[in-house]
Design an enzyme around this catalytic site. Structure first.
Site, PDB file in Angstrom:
ATOM      1  N   HIS A  40     -36.796  11.192 -32.758  1.00 48.08           N
ATOM      2  CA  HIS A  40     -35.957   9.987 -32.726  1.00 48.08           C
ATOM      3  C   HIS A  40     -36.354   9.065 -31.587  1.00 48.08           C
ATOM      4  O   HIS A  40     -37.100   9.467 -30.687  1.00 48.08           O
ATOM      5  CB  HIS A  40     -34.478  10.370 -32.578  1.00 48.08           C
ATOM      6  CG  HIS A  40     -34.246  11.464 -31.570  1.00 48.08           C
ATOM      7  ND1 HIS A  40     -34.008  12.765 -31.937  1.00 48.08           N
ATOM      8  CD2 HIS A  40     -34.254  11.458 -30.222  1.00 48.08           C
ATOM      9  CE1 HIS A  40     -33.853  13.515 -30.861  1.00 48.08           C
ATOM     10  NE2 HIS A  40     -34.008  12.744 -29.799  1.00 48.08           N
ATOM     11  N   ARG A  49     -23.640  20.061 -20.261  1.00 43.44           N
ATOM     12  CA  ARG A  49     -24.950  20.633 -19.940  1.00 43.44           C
ATOM     13  C   ARG A  49     -25.396  20.190 -18.544  1.00 43.44           C
ATOM     14  O   ARG A  49     -26.236  20.833 -17.923  1.00 43.44           O
ATOM     15  CB  ARG A  49     -26.001  20.207 -20.979  1.00 43.44           C
ATOM     16  CG  ARG A  49     -25.802  20.860 -22.337  1.00 43.44           C
ATOM     17  CD  ARG A  49     -26.804  20.357 -23.354  1.00 43.44           C
ATOM     18  NE  ARG A  49     -26.681  18.928 -23.583  1.00 43.44           N
ATOM     19  CZ  ARG A  49     -27.524  18.202 -24.328  1.00 43.44           C
ATOM     20  NH1 ARG A  49     -28.546  18.782 -24.911  1.00 43.44           N
ATOM     21  NH2 ARG A  49     -27.339  16.909 -24.501  1.00 43.44           N
ATOM     22  N   ASP A 103     -30.764  23.026 -21.577  1.00 47.83           N
ATOM     23  CA  ASP A 103     -29.843  22.982 -22.714  1.00 47.83           C
ATOM     24  C   ASP A 103     -28.822  24.115 -22.639  1.00 47.83           C
ATOM     25  O   ASP A 103     -28.911  25.013 -21.802  1.00 47.83           O
ATOM     26  CB  ASP A 103     -30.624  23.051 -24.026  1.00 47.83           C
ATOM     27  CG  ASP A 103     -31.162  21.677 -24.426  1.00 47.83           C
ATOM     28  OD1 ASP A 103     -30.520  20.672 -24.077  1.00 47.83           O
ATOM     29  OD2 ASP A 103     -32.226  21.623 -25.072  1.00 47.83           O
ATOM     30  N   GLU A 118     -40.355  23.240 -29.592  1.00 49.68           N
ATOM     31  CA  GLU A 118     -38.988  23.446 -29.104  1.00 49.68           C
ATOM     32  C   GLU A 118     -38.105  23.563 -30.350  1.00 49.68           C
ATOM     33  O   GLU A 118     -37.372  22.648 -30.699  1.00 49.68           O
ATOM     34  CB  GLU A 118     -38.561  22.282 -28.205  1.00 49.68           C
ATOM     35  CG  GLU A 118     -37.252  22.527 -27.483  1.00 49.68           C
ATOM     36  CD  GLU A 118     -36.036  21.876 -28.124  1.00 49.68           C
ATOM     37  OE1 GLU A 118     -34.926  22.348 -27.874  1.00 49.68           O
ATOM     38  OE2 GLU A 118     -36.194  20.869 -28.860  1.00 49.68           O
ATOM     39  N   ASP A 165     -40.436  17.912 -28.962  1.00 53.17           N
ATOM     40  CA  ASP A 165     -38.984  18.063 -28.933  1.00 53.17           C
ATOM     41  C   ASP A 165     -38.394  18.083 -30.348  1.00 53.17           C
ATOM     42  O   ASP A 165     -38.724  17.230 -31.175  1.00 53.17           O
ATOM     43  CB  ASP A 165     -38.400  16.884 -28.138  1.00 53.17           C
ATOM     44  CG  ASP A 165     -36.902  17.002 -27.971  1.00 53.17           C
ATOM     45  OD1 ASP A 165     -36.463  17.947 -27.313  1.00 53.17           O
ATOM     46  OD2 ASP A 165     -36.169  16.144 -28.525  1.00 53.17           O
ATOM     47  N   ARG A 207     -44.744  19.355 -25.051  1.00 51.16           N
ATOM     48  CA  ARG A 207     -43.562  20.006 -25.641  1.00 51.16           C
ATOM     49  C   ARG A 207     -43.031  19.083 -26.726  1.00 51.16           C
ATOM     50  O   ARG A 207     -42.561  17.978 -26.442  1.00 51.16           O
ATOM     51  CB  ARG A 207     -42.507  20.224 -24.560  1.00 51.16           C
ATOM     52  CG  ARG A 207     -41.151  20.735 -25.074  1.00 51.16           C
ATOM     53  CD  ARG A 207     -40.150  20.617 -23.936  1.00 51.16           C
ATOM     54  NE  ARG A 207     -38.833  21.111 -24.221  1.00 51.16           N
ATOM     55  CZ  ARG A 207     -37.861  20.423 -24.839  1.00 51.16           C
ATOM     56  NH1 ARG A 207     -38.088  19.201 -25.301  1.00 51.16           N
ATOM     57  NH2 ARG A 207     -36.673  20.949 -24.993  1.00 51.16           N
ATOM     58  N   GLN A 233     -29.341   7.786 -30.717  1.00 53.36           N
ATOM     59  CA  GLN A 233     -30.681   8.330 -31.004  1.00 53.36           C
ATOM     60  C   GLN A 233     -30.948   8.205 -32.502  1.00 53.36           C
ATOM     61  O   GLN A 233     -30.371   8.937 -33.309  1.00 53.36           O
ATOM     62  CB  GLN A 233     -30.749   9.805 -30.558  1.00 53.36           C
ATOM     63  CG  GLN A 233     -30.800   9.944 -29.040  1.00 53.36           C
ATOM     64  CD  GLN A 233     -30.466  11.354 -28.555  1.00 53.36           C
ATOM     65  OE1 GLN A 233     -29.405  11.891 -28.865  1.00 53.36           O
ATOM     66  NE2 GLN A 233     -31.343  11.942 -27.776  1.00 53.36           N
ATOM     67  N   ASP A 260     -29.118  11.018 -22.978  1.00 53.84           N
ATOM     68  CA  ASP A 260     -29.347  12.412 -23.342  1.00 53.84           C
ATOM     69  C   ASP A 260     -30.390  13.055 -22.418  1.00 53.84           C
ATOM     70  O   ASP A 260     -31.302  13.747 -22.878  1.00 53.84           O
ATOM     71  CB  ASP A 260     -29.786  12.505 -24.821  1.00 53.84           C
ATOM     72  CG  ASP A 260     -29.723  13.935 -25.346  1.00 53.84           C
ATOM     73  OD1 ASP A 260     -29.035  14.766 -24.731  1.00 53.84           O
ATOM     74  OD2 ASP A 260     -30.363  14.206 -26.376  1.00 53.84           O
TER      75      ASP A 260
HETATM   76  C1  GLC Z   1     -33.885  18.870 -27.540  1.00 57.59           C
HETATM   77  C2  GLC Z   1     -33.588  18.736 -26.060  1.00 57.59           C
HETATM   78  C3  GLC Z   1     -32.148  18.418 -25.859  1.00 57.59           C
HETATM   79  C4  GLC Z   1     -31.841  17.125 -26.573  1.00 57.59           C
HETATM   80  C5  GLC Z   1     -32.272  17.170 -28.035  1.00 57.59           C
HETATM   81  C6  GLC Z   1     -32.291  15.817 -28.641  1.00 57.59           C
HETATM   82  O1  GLC Z   1     -33.212  19.916 -28.117  1.00 57.59           O
HETATM   83  O2  GLC Z   1     -33.948  19.929 -25.403  1.00 57.59           O
HETATM   84  O3  GLC Z   1     -31.812  18.316 -24.507  1.00 57.59           O
HETATM   85  O4  GLC Z   1     -30.463  16.851 -26.500  1.00 57.59           O
HETATM   86  O5  GLC Z   1     -33.590  17.666 -28.186  1.00 57.59           O
HETATM   87  O6  GLC Z   1     -33.380  15.078 -28.177  1.00 57.59           O
END
Ligand code: GLC
Length: 651
Positions: free
Chosen positions: A184, A518, A394, A326, A284, A282, A252, A141
């Site tokens: 995760h 993506r 993304d 985020e 996530d 950041r 994940q 990912d």
């Molecule tokens: C956030 C990331 C994205 C990822 C997701 C899971 O949204 O920006 O790219 O797939 O988290 O970790």
């Protein structure tokens, strides 16, 4: 607030601290702990109050904080003290960032370090390096499936190279943002391995169930994040012989924050990266960190409590470090990630609302939904700021509400269908070359992949060899950047966009990436080609030098700092977006931002500026450095896809 219970617990914990850490120099730590402990205690109680071992857990948490404080370098501690004295330092218009993958941007951390000059030449002084921690060889990912939270992935570089980079950035007064994936781990993480080996302690780090009863209950109300490639929210694990919660990809595993050990581990990891020299972290996917049957398991109150706890812990140990949320969620939900002045969460949040609305306006050439939505948003707390962006790694989700679409006079279903068709190149007259991402046949939803330049029409225009269309696409790319640079907040460019990079379909040759489009907007930069491009006249070079000028200009305009000083101006031309940036002290003249989303020139009636402090003076276009012609004493012509930054004074 003082609470005798919290005070008594703190006294007991403090005595264990001095037993463990002896005479170590912990002075500012103790002061900050004293300030934040009552808040930590009450939040901790609200999440973990049922547990008999509550105080023991809390004690372990505070010991983790003390340990992290001891490990923090004197240089970083000094920065903390300076930033504590100037807590609004990051609201300045000086900060312009770029998000990039270290490997795809420049071959790894050493490469990024060697490109600091390039970034400075553009004007970028904040780098967001996408996840750099160790992750699996195969699908991962894009680095968001972490297998070791404390190790730099060898494909990206070494710990030493990271150290060299942070040292260099600090010397150059640039900021570093790093990702911490808090929701995760990858299924190759040691915690998963130990869970699989039968260790109950680590099974309790995740949501594991021996049959479908609970997973079915959860899934009844949980939306799917990747419906095409990872449907559902649970995965059967052969070796564990259990269903495991996997909200994102099947590899994940969602961390279970109802377990305070998970909270402690993740706090320690957050502080670890702060101690490696990150200025900004950041966080996530914070919207997902608490799950509850019967809900969407997104944006829950407990997720906010966890963020408040993370923030309070960081204010004790690493107070100079900022958090970015985020949280790519509905407009009103995003605002909640700032917290309030008394319950702080994140200092910065992705302005996903503005981003999605910009694309809505690009596709419709109309600003009604954009202005209507922005007008109805609550004001964010003073002292927090946006990360304004047009594209990132993304997909683009059309996250604004149906209500806002209706308010602008459109029918939600048809409007969303049109936006998707337009941006993914399926509408007959479209110039956009995106692709649908995450299509969900059950809900009819989809999001959009594609690079900024391809979505803005440059790819189609270049293919058609149409100079007018090329010029307009180029102008649109510049105008969108002018908007993220003047909206109020840190402007975050996405690597490659400064060079109008088109979609890259190479990912289709890599089986670990092919199912995730993506990757079409995550380019591998070719530096020999870039050198060539920048030395001749072409759209890429034109975009690069326009951004250079815009960034330099933004930095000279303190009125563009984020003091919640933007006013959206209602006016009668539905192709234009008009904002005033006002000086809260009333000393400086306002700056007016006017953008035209249409492919024809439009007139703006200047009388709309009267209420915002313009009294008929000559207007100076700060970007082109010229006085603008006023037609018939009240009209201004805004070029197709163009913009103005206007002021009654030339500086
Ligand atoms: C956030 C990331 C994205 C990822 C997701 C899971 O949204 O920006 O790219 O797939 O988290 O970790």
């Amino acid at each position: 607030m003082y609470s005798s219970q919290a005070h008594a617990v703190l006294q007991r914990i403090l005595s264990t601290l001095s037993d463990t850490f002896g005479r170590k120099q912990l002075q500012p730590f103790y002061t900050r702990l004293g300030i934040h402990f009552p808040e930590i205690y009450s939040r901790y109680l609200s999440l973990y109050g049922q547990r008999a071992d509550l105080e023991d857990q809390l004690q372990q948490l505070i010991h983790t904080l003390a340990q992290s404080y001891i490990e923090r370098s004197p240089t970083l501690k000094q920065t903390d003290l300076e930033r504590e004295q100037n807590p609004t330092w990051f609201l300045s218009q000086q900060w312009v960032g770029m998000a990039l993958y270290a490997d795809r941007f420049a071959g790894g951390l050493a490469g990024v370090n060697s490109k600091v000059g390039y970034l400075q030449n553009l004007g970028v002084n904040m780098i967001h390096i996408m996840p750099l921690m160790q992750c699996p060889e195969g699908s991962n990912d894009g680095g968001y499936a972490i297998s070791d939270f404390r190790k730099v992935d060898s494909r990206i570089g070494t710990q030493d190279q990271l150290h060299q980079l942070t040292t260099n950035l600090r010397r150059e007064k640039m900021l570093l943002t790093l990702d911490v994936v808090i929701n995760h781990t990858s299924d190759e993480h040691e915690w998963v391995q130990r869970a699989r080996a039968g260790e109950k302690t680590y099974q309790d780090y995740y949501y594991c169930y021996s049959d479908r009863t609970v997973p079915d209950q959860f899934e009844r109300t949980m939306p799917e994040v990747f419906p095409e490639t990872a449907p559902g929210s649970f995965t059967w694990d052969e070796s564990l012989q259990q269903w495991v919660m996997t909200v994102f990809n099947h590899y994940q595993w969602d961390l279970n924050y109802t377990n305070p050990a998970v909270f402690r581990e993740m706090t320690s990891i957050i502080l670890h990266w702060a101690n490696q020299g990150a200025d900004i972290l950041r966080l996530d996917a914070p919207a997902f960190i608490w799950k509850q049957i019967g809900t969407t398991s997104q944006n829950l109150a407990q997720a906010h409590t966890l963020l408040q706890l993370f923030k309070a812990c960081s204010q004790i140990v690493t107070p100079g470090v900022l958090f970015i949320a985020e949280a790519i969620v509905a407009p009103h939900d995003i605002m909640k990630y700032f917290g309030t002045p008394s319950t702080q969460e994140c200092d910065i949040a992705y302005n996903a609302t503005f981003m999605a609305l910009l694309w809505e306006a690009v596709a419709t050439r109309n600003t009604k939904v954009l202005t209507n939505t922005l007008k109805h948003l609550p004001v964010k707390p003073l002292g927090t700021t946006w990360l304004n962006y047009i594209r990132c790694h993304d997909d683009i989700g059309l996250g604004f509400s149906d209500e806002d679409i209706v308010r602008a006079g459109f029918t939600p279903y048809l409007h969303r269908r049109y936006l998707l068709d337009y941006l993914t190149g399926q509408y007959p007259a479209t110039i956009s070359r995106g692709a649908p991402f995450g299509s969900n046949p059950k809900t009819g939803d989809a999001r959009i992949s594609g690079s900024l330049a391809s979505l803005a029409g440059l790819e189609a225009a270049m293919e058609a060899n149409d100079p007018v269309a090329i010029e307009q696409a180029q102008q649109l790319i510049i105008t969108l950047h002018a908007l993220i640079m003047s909206y109020g907040g840190i402007a975050l460019l996405y690597y490659g966009d400064e060079l109008a990079t088109l979609n890259d379909h190479d990912y289709l040759n890599d089986p670990t990436k092919a199912s995730d489009n993506r990757w079409m907007h995550r380019p591998q930069l070719q530096w020999d080609r870039i050198q060539q491009l920048l030395s001749t006249a072409n759209p890429q070079q034109a975009v690069f030098s326009a951004l250079q000028r815009l960034i330099a200009l933004r930095k000279q305009l303190p009125i563009l700092a984020d003091l919640n000083n933007r006013v959206l101006i209602d006016q009668d031309n539905a192709h234009l977006l008009v904002m005033a940036c006002k000086d809260p002290s009333g000393v400086q003249a306002p700056l007016f931002v006017i953008a035209n989303f249409d492919d024809r020139e439009h007139h703006f009636n200047l009388s709309y500026l009267n209420q915002q402090g313009w009294q008929g003076e000559a207007l100076y276009d700060l970007y082109n450095q010229e006085v603008i012609e006023i037609i018939d004493n009240h009209l201004l012509a805004i070029p197709a896809k163009g913009f103005y930054w206007l002021s009654a004074t030339a500086n």
